[in-house]
Design an enzyme around this catalytic site. Structure first.
Site, PDB file in Angstrom:
ATOM      1  N   LYS A 134     133.895  40.856  21.201  1.00 58.24           N
ATOM      2  CA  LYS A 134     132.896  40.312  20.279  1.00 58.24           C
ATOM      3  C   LYS A 134     133.121  38.818  20.095  1.00 58.24           C
ATOM      4  CE  LYS A 134     132.417  39.514  15.968  1.00 58.24           C
ATOM      5  NZ  LYS A 134     131.517  38.362  15.814  1.00 58.24           N
ATOM      6  N   THR A 149     143.384  33.975   8.773  1.00 59.60           N
ATOM      7  CA  THR A 149     144.411  34.865   8.229  1.00 59.60           C
ATOM      8  C   THR A 149     143.783  35.887   7.288  1.00 59.60           C
ATOM      9  OG1 THR A 149     146.087  33.162   8.463  1.00 59.60           O
ATOM     10  CG2 THR A 149     146.525  34.890   6.850  1.00 59.60           C
ATOM     11  N   GLU A 150     142.779  35.453   6.545  1.00 65.27           N
ATOM     12  CA  GLU A 150     142.119  36.338   5.594  1.00 65.27           C
ATOM     13  C   GLU A 150     141.510  37.543   6.305  1.00 65.27           C
ATOM     14  OE1 GLU A 150     138.883  34.266   3.815  1.00 65.27           O
ATOM     15  OE2 GLU A 150     138.120  36.096   2.879  1.00 65.27           O
ATOM     16  N   GLU A 158     144.977  25.658   5.453  1.00 62.89           N
ATOM     17  CA  GLU A 158     144.455  25.208   6.733  1.00 62.89           C
ATOM     18  C   GLU A 158     143.079  24.580   6.521  1.00 62.89           C
ATOM     19  OE1 GLU A 158     143.541  28.333   9.559  1.00 62.89           O
ATOM     20  OE2 GLU A 158     144.313  27.087  11.177  1.00 62.89           O
TER      21      GLU A 158
END
Lengths: 334, 478
Positions: free
Chosen positions: B183, B237-238, B388
């Protein structure tokens, strides 16, 4: 605990870097003794080979088109030191070179004269005579060019001879033997002695980078030349391979930029040897433009020591105007 | 004298954009069953490039079913030396169509053509070549005498290096004998779809590679699908944490390559001019949209002023503008959402006491742009030193002792990358030992090679891509 494991090599002296490389620093101090000089040169920030070559490679992908290209071709012609340095050189060859230098393309009056004609001292008088009344300078290679293997008195006599014959510019070679064996003071003394003899004449100091082995050495030699009073630092004699390369030119440009920052004095860079194509010349100009900036984009800041380069510049120039390539024989060959 | 480079735009007629693109399932392009569609935009001009399908649950199921069938019937049983032939073929086709891929990547992503042409696409080909070489040598990879593939791999990739990330995911998976459902990111699906054409052109058996475009919902369907044996994700990261929660308790294998806040540490004995280039390459490469970006410059205080002065001088030579111009160094920010995030975080830095300097370059009127920016007077507690930013914004911190450099560099929840600049080789090795990061560069930054493993620790994820290590993520090594 960490810092205690760090053992600095003797004489690295990098802590001096900020002190000696800030604007207005007293560089005369570093020439006070052999030890100081050595300490200063080896304390210059190092040059990383991989990074330097990557940067030079990245800049050589710049795409120079249309007006920008025409501008650069014009500038490159004005930066050429049209050179002949053969044992077989004749008066006739030098005269024809001078005619070419004054007017590179008789068919196209918009092409400017080159910066200088570069010959051995014995042909200076011929060149001077042929170039009378033009803006083209006469440069002479001196100091036992190309090897530099002669006594100091012989070298200085060589320079005097060239100057007496009318040379406007002197291209001297450094003593690579002394440099590589670490006798920096000896190299510096010699440059200063030549500088003194030169008086008002323009002094270019040839580092012969093909024999210097590392970029660190190129940087140190460039600093030595600038400390000695060079007006230009020059890569090569053209008699040693490799001659000028983009990474070497980059290191030298960074050195003249830093020297200018410290002293306010602008030293030029001359690349010589093996530059035959307009495309190569444009790459050097990009390097100049993006390393030291527009102040150096002038014959007083950058030069090409070359012979066949000029015809390729003319060919590209004509191509830009006619949108087709002409024959090599449409231009005079020396 | 002033010398202005004339525009040198890369011709874009090499790319034939279709008005709309379907899903690539079982070797063919098809319209979605229950999906919708979304627009993909050129971030440098805000022009719509094409409509792209957004796969729904039934579409994802079709793709996984096709991948399962191919795994059982063709790709799984196929000898490694045969799989290698297909991978070599893909690699060569990528090289043949390199210019087309580079232009399309730049149109869809906004990155400069110089980078897509000289970095992204050559690395894509190199990755396929590298793993093609492994396909018939898996028993020598150090994972036992006959390592088995995992099955069907669901792979979700980000928008910062769209095609390169596809290659990082597909090449090792296919070499190891897995089949894939990939994807691409919502905002950059086009090069993956061109890769689908290349896969058709290479005669790869149907179902071996399936490409389902869509947004986060499509990704979620893929992660939750029972027929998937492995999830590989590169992104924030989330989202990575959400995926990890979703696959917990299932038999799915997982590798995550997440965010970072890389420390680029410059010692006072660094090769200074190359360090400046390394800092620029570390944070302004690809507009800072790089998970391993050197977004924190940690510089020794004795040279900090000199480094910042030189850096500012250098940034003024960076050319921001039309990404298709061959002389452009800084392209467009990929999406308005990302631009907002960069703007917001930078503003927070100033509120918290940082000092902002941006290159005084003109920004184009249309498109999403952010100038190369340096934040000085940053302290460890500032958000700009911790979060970030994923944009061309460098946070500068200083250190006095080596130990301070190490603790500042390691004081982050992330652990993806770091750089060390010093002329002393032993110090690079010592630092590499102390730094908590998956990738550590010595006197360089942001250099990639297919034979070198890449990946993070801590909140930067787990698993390695590239090299022999990259095979482990797609082999049943337990």
């Amino acid at each position: 605990m960490v810092t205690s494991t760090r053992v600095e090599p003797a004489g690295s002296g990098y802590a001096q870097w900020p002190a000696m490389l800030v604007p207005g620093a007293q560089l005369s101090e570093v020439m006070a003794s052999e030890a100081m000089l050595r300490r200063f040169l080896s304390g210059l920030p190092g040059v990383d080979q991989v990074g330097t070559e990557l940067r030079a490679g990245a800049l050589s992908t710049r795409s120079i088109k249309s007006d920008a290209k025409l501008w650069a071709l014009d500038m490159a012609v004005r930066m050429v030191d049209l050179t002949t340095l053969e044992g077989a050189d004749t008066d006739g060859k030098v005269m024809s070179l001078c005619a070419k230098a004054r007017r590179p393309d008789p068919a196209n009056p918009s092409v400017p004269a080159v910066a200088a004609v570069c010959v051995y001292p014995d042909l200076v008088a011929v060149a001077k005579d042929s170039l009378a009344g033009s803006t083209v300078q006469v440069a002479a290679v001196a100091t036992a060019f190309p090897s530099g293997r002669a006594g100091r008195q012989v070298k200085l006599a060589d320079v005097r001879w060239a100057l007496e014959a009318g040379a406007d510019e002197i291209d001297m070679v450094i003593d690579r033997g002394a440099f590589l064996s670490g006798r920096y003071n000896m190299v510096l003394d010699e440059i200063r002695a030549v500088r003194e003899v030169c008086g008002a004449a323009h002094l270019k100091v040839i580092l012969e980078t093909g024999e210097l082995e590392t970029y660190d050495n190129v940087k140190r030699a460039a600093w030595l030349a600038m400390l000695g009073g060079a007006d230009f630092v020059k890569t090569s004699t053209g008699k040693v391979s490799p001659a000028a390369t983009l990474p070497v030119a980059l290191v030298m440009l960074e050195a003249v930029r830093d020297f200018h920052e410290v002293t306010g004095r602008r030293v030029g860079v001359k690349v010589a040897g093996g530059i035959r194509k307009a495309k190569d010349a444009l790459r050097y100009l990009v390097l100049v433009n993006e390393t030291v900036g527009e102040a150096w984009l002038d014959p007083s800041g950058f030069r090409f020591g070359a012979s066949s380069l000029l015809n390729d510049l003319l060919m590209q120039w004509t191509k830009q105007q006619l949108h087709c390539y002409v024959r090599p024989d449409d231009f005079s060959q020396e | 004298m002033h010398w202005e480079y004339a525009p040198a735009p890369q011709a874009q007629d090499i790319v034939e954009l279709r008005p709309s693109y379907g899903l690539f399932i079982d070797g063919e392009f098809s319209d979605p069953d229950d999906g919708t569609s979304l627009e993909t935009v050129n971030p440098a001009t805000e022009q719509v490039l094409a409509r792209v399908a957004a796969a729904g649950p039934r579409d994802v199921d079709r793709a996984v079913t096709a991948a399962r069938r191919a795994y059982q019937q063709t790709w799984g049983p196929m000898p490694g030396r045969e799989r290698a032939k297909y991978l070599f073929r893909i690699a060569r086709l990528v090289q043949e169509r390199a210019r087309e891929l580079a232009v399309l990547e730049t149109l869809d992503n906004g990155k400069p053509i110089r980078e897509s042409r000289d970095m992204d696409i050559p690395l894509v080909a190199a990755h396929f070549f590298y793993y093609a070489g492994w396909a018939d040598k898996l028993e020598y990879a150090g994972f036992g005498p006959s390592p088995r593939p995992l099955g069907v791999a669901g792979q979700i990739i980000p928008w910062n290096f769209p095609l390169l990330m596809a290659a990082w995911k597909l090449a090792p998976a296919l070499a190891a004998g897995n089949t894939c459902v990939l994807k691409p990111a919502e905002t950059t699906p086009l090069t993956a779809l061109l890769l689908a054409e290349i896969i058709q052109q290479a005669d790869v058996p149907p179902g071996v590679v399936n490409i389902v475009t869509g947004d986060g919902l499509t990704g979620e369907e893929l992660v939750l699908h029972d027929g998937v044996d492995k999830i590989a994700f590169t992104g924030s990261t989330e989202v990575g944490k959400r995926i990890q929660r979703a696959v917990a308790g299932t038999s799915k294998h997982l590798t995550l390559e997440l965010g970072g806040k890389g420390a680029n540490i410059v010692f006072e004995d660094a090769p200074i001019d190359q360090a400046i280039e390394g800092i620029v390459n570390g944070i302004y490469f690809n507009q800072g949209h790089v998970c391993c970006a050197g977004s924190r410059l940690i510089v020794q205080e004795s040279i900090a002023d000199a480094v910042i002065d030189r850096l500012k001088r250098r940034l003024q030579t960076l050319r921001l503008g039309d990404p298709l111009d061959k002389n452009t160094d800084i392209g467009a920010i990929n999406s308005p959402g990302q631009l907002d995030k960069i703007t917001e975080l930078t503003a927070s830095g100033i509120r918290e006491g940082a000092e902002r300097w941006s290159s005084p370059c003109a920004l184009p009127d249309r498109g999403y742009w952010f100038p190369p920016t340096i934040l000085t007077r940053v302290s460890q507690s500032h958000r700009v030193a911790r979060e970030e930013i994923f944009g061309p914004v460098l946070s500068v911190l200083t250190f006095r002792t080596t130990q301070e450099a190490v603790s500042k560099a390691n004081n982050t929840p992330y652990g993806l990358s770091a750089g060390v600049w010093t002329e002393k080789g032993s110090r690079i090795l010592w630092m590499a030992d102390q730094l908590r990061a998956g990738v550590i560069w010595g006197n360089t930054y942001n250099r990639f090679d297919p034979s070198s493993p890449f990946g993070g620790i801590r909140e930067s994820g787990f698993g390695r891509e590239g090299g022999r290590h990259g095979l482990e993520a797609y082999l049943d090594v337990r």
